[in-house]
Design a protein around this motif. Sequence first.
Motif, PDB file in Angstrom:
ATOM      1  N   GLY A  29       0.816  -1.213   0.000  1.00 42.93           N
ATOM      2  CA  GLY A  29       0.000   0.000   0.000  1.00 42.93           C
ATOM      3  C   GLY A  29       0.844   1.255   0.000  1.00 42.93           C
ATOM      4  N   MET A  30       1.890   1.251   0.806  1.00 48.85           N
ATOM      5  CA  MET A  30       2.766   2.428   0.852  1.00 48.85           C
ATOM      6  C   MET A  30       3.536   2.603  -0.457  1.00 48.85           C
ATOM      7  SD  MET A  30       2.392   4.290   3.250  1.00 48.85           S
ATOM      8  CE  MET A  30       1.997   4.566   4.903  1.00 48.85           C
ATOM      9  N   SER A  31       3.944   1.509  -1.095  1.00 46.22           N
ATOM     10  CA  SER A  31       4.653   1.646  -2.369  1.00 46.22           C
ATOM     11  C   SER A  31       3.712   2.162  -3.455  1.00 46.22           C
ATOM     12  CB  SER A  31       5.295   0.324  -2.785  1.00 46.22           C
ATOM     13  OG  SER A  31       4.317  -0.643  -3.056  1.00 46.22           O
ATOM     14  N   LEU A  32       2.447   1.752  -3.425  1.00 46.94           N
ATOM     15  CA  LEU A  32       1.481   2.283  -4.391  1.00 46.94           C
ATOM     16  C   LEU A  32       1.166   3.748  -4.120  1.00 46.94           C
ATOM     17  CD1 LEU A  32      -0.959  -0.734  -4.744  1.00 46.94           C
ATOM     18  CD2 LEU A  32       0.757   0.051  -6.376  1.00 46.94           C
ATOM     19  N   LEU A  33       1.126   4.131  -2.850  1.00 49.79           N
ATOM     20  CA  LEU A  33       0.936   5.535  -2.507  1.00 49.79           C
ATOM     21  C   LEU A  33       2.118   6.366  -3.011  1.00 49.79           C
ATOM     22  CD1 LEU A  33      -0.756   7.651  -0.955  1.00 49.79           C
ATOM     23  CD2 LEU A  33       0.685   7.140   1.018  1.00 49.79           C
ATOM     24  N   GLY A  34       3.322   5.852  -2.826  1.00 52.89           N
ATOM     25  CA  GLY A  34       4.501   6.546  -3.339  1.00 52.89           C
ATOM     26  C   GLY A  34       4.507   6.628  -4.849  1.00 52.89           C
ATOM     27  N   ALA A  35       4.006   5.582  -5.514  1.00 50.86           N
ATOM     28  CA  ALA A  35       3.920   5.616  -6.983  1.00 50.86           C
ATOM     29  C   ALA A  35       2.947   6.697  -7.440  1.00 50.86           C
ATOM     30  CB  ALA A  35       3.482   4.253  -7.508  1.00 50.86           C
ATOM     31  N   GLY A  36       1.850   6.827  -6.733  1.00 48.06           N
ATOM     32  CA  GLY A  36       0.900   7.883  -7.076  1.00 48.06           C
ATOM     33  C   GLY A  36       1.481   9.270  -6.872  1.00 48.06           C
ATOM     34  N   LEU A  37       2.224   9.433  -5.783  1.00 50.11           N
ATOM     35  CA  LEU A  37       2.851  10.728  -5.531  1.00 50.11           C
ATOM     36  C   LEU A  37       3.951  11.025  -6.557  1.00 50.11           C
ATOM     37  CD1 LEU A  37       3.100  10.668  -1.642  1.00 50.11           C
ATOM     38  CD2 LEU A  37       1.569  12.039  -3.050  1.00 50.11           C
ATOM     39  N   ALA A  38       4.679   9.999  -6.981  1.00 43.27           N
ATOM     40  CA  ALA A  38       5.717  10.205  -7.992  1.00 43.27           C
ATOM     41  C   ALA A  38       5.108  10.554  -9.340  1.00 43.27           C
ATOM     42  CB  ALA A  38       6.594   8.967  -8.110  1.00 43.27           C
ATOM     43  N   ALA A  39       3.913  10.045  -9.618  1.00 44.35           N
ATOM     44  CA  ALA A  39       3.258  10.340 -10.896  1.00 44.35           C
ATOM     45  C   ALA A  39       2.813  11.786 -10.988  1.00 44.35           C
ATOM     46  CB  ALA A  39       2.065   9.412 -11.095  1.00 44.35           C
ATOM     47  N   ILE A  40       2.712  12.471  -9.859  1.00 43.23           N
ATOM     48  CA  ILE A  40       2.366  13.889  -9.881  1.00 43.23           C
ATOM     49  C   ILE A  40       3.441  14.683 -10.630  1.00 43.23           C
ATOM     50  CG2 ILE A  40       2.013  15.925  -8.420  1.00 43.23           C
ATOM     51  CD1 ILE A  40       0.690  14.092  -6.395  1.00 43.23           C
ATOM     52  N   GLY A  41       4.684  14.200 -10.582  1.00 42.13           N
ATOM     53  CA  GLY A  41       5.764  14.867 -11.307  1.00 42.13           C
ATOM     54  C   GLY A  41       5.517  14.913 -12.803  1.00 42.13           C
ATOM     55  N   CYS A  42       4.838  13.910 -13.319  1.00 42.33           N
ATOM     56  CA  CYS A  42       4.515  13.911 -14.755  1.00 42.33           C
ATOM     57  C   CYS A  42       3.520  15.022 -15.085  1.00 42.33           C
ATOM     58  CB  CYS A  42       3.939  12.564 -15.159  1.00 42.33           C
ATOM     59  SG  CYS A  42       5.073  11.190 -14.924  1.00 42.33           S
ATOM     60  N   CYS A  43       2.569  15.263 -14.214  1.00 41.26           N
ATOM     61  CA  CYS A  43       1.590  16.330 -14.458  1.00 41.26           C
ATOM     62  C   CYS A  43       2.262  17.695 -14.421  1.00 41.26           C
ATOM     63  CB  CYS A  43       0.483  16.274 -13.413  1.00 41.26           C
ATOM     64  SG  CYS A  43      -0.462  14.761 -13.443  1.00 41.26           S
ATOM     65  N   GLY A  44       3.159  17.891 -13.467  1.00 44.86           N
ATOM     66  CA  GLY A  44       3.867  19.167 -13.376  1.00 44.86           C
ATOM     67  C   GLY A  44       4.711  19.439 -14.599  1.00 44.86           C
ATOM     68  N   SER A  45       5.275  18.401 -15.153  1.00 42.90           N
ATOM     69  CA  SER A  45       6.080  18.560 -16.360  1.00 42.90           C
ATOM     70  C   SER A  45       5.227  19.004 -17.533  1.00 42.90           C
ATOM     71  CB  SER A  45       6.768  17.229 -16.682  1.00 42.90           C
ATOM     72  OG  SER A  45       7.424  17.311 -17.907  1.00 42.90           O
ATOM     73  N   GLY A  46       4.060  18.455 -17.659  1.00 47.03           N
ATOM     74  CA  GLY A  46       3.161  18.855 -18.742  1.00 47.03           C
ATOM     75  C   GLY A  46       2.723  20.305 -18.616  1.00 47.03           C
ATOM     76  N   ILE A  47       2.451  20.730 -17.408  1.00 47.21           N
ATOM     77  CA  ILE A  47       2.075  22.128 -17.186  1.00 47.21           C
ATOM     78  C   ILE A  47       3.237  23.048 -17.549  1.00 47.21           C
ATOM     79  CG2 ILE A  47       1.498  23.813 -15.388  1.00 47.21           C
ATOM     80  CD1 ILE A  47      -0.042  21.506 -13.999  1.00 47.21           C
TER      81      ILE A  47
END
Length: 100
Positions: A29-47
């Motif tokens: 669960g914690m690794s999936l939570l970290g994966a979700g938080l790391a994916a936020i970096g992809c959104c910031g890059s697009g912006i």
Amino acid sequence: MINFMTIDLLSNMMTIWFMAGINDGFTKGMSLLGAGLAAIGCCGSGIGQGYTGGKAVEAIARNPEVESKVRTQYIIAAAITESGSIYALVIAIILAFVTG
């Protein structure tokens, strides 16, 4: 407000859980939570790329003679921004599928 004592208490609780073997679903669960938080970096890059592209178009519209310079700088900036997004995506994939 979270202070250092709260963080210390939480880290001690997690250590006890891991030592006691209660980490069956918790680690995944914690690794999936970290994966979700790391994916936020992809959104910031697009912006960031969208903002940079808009500013490049504005610069070319104001002064068409500098189109080649602006285009070159934009391509370099987009590549640097995209590399950050790729790093975030790789970390998200590693956390989602390899750990846990």
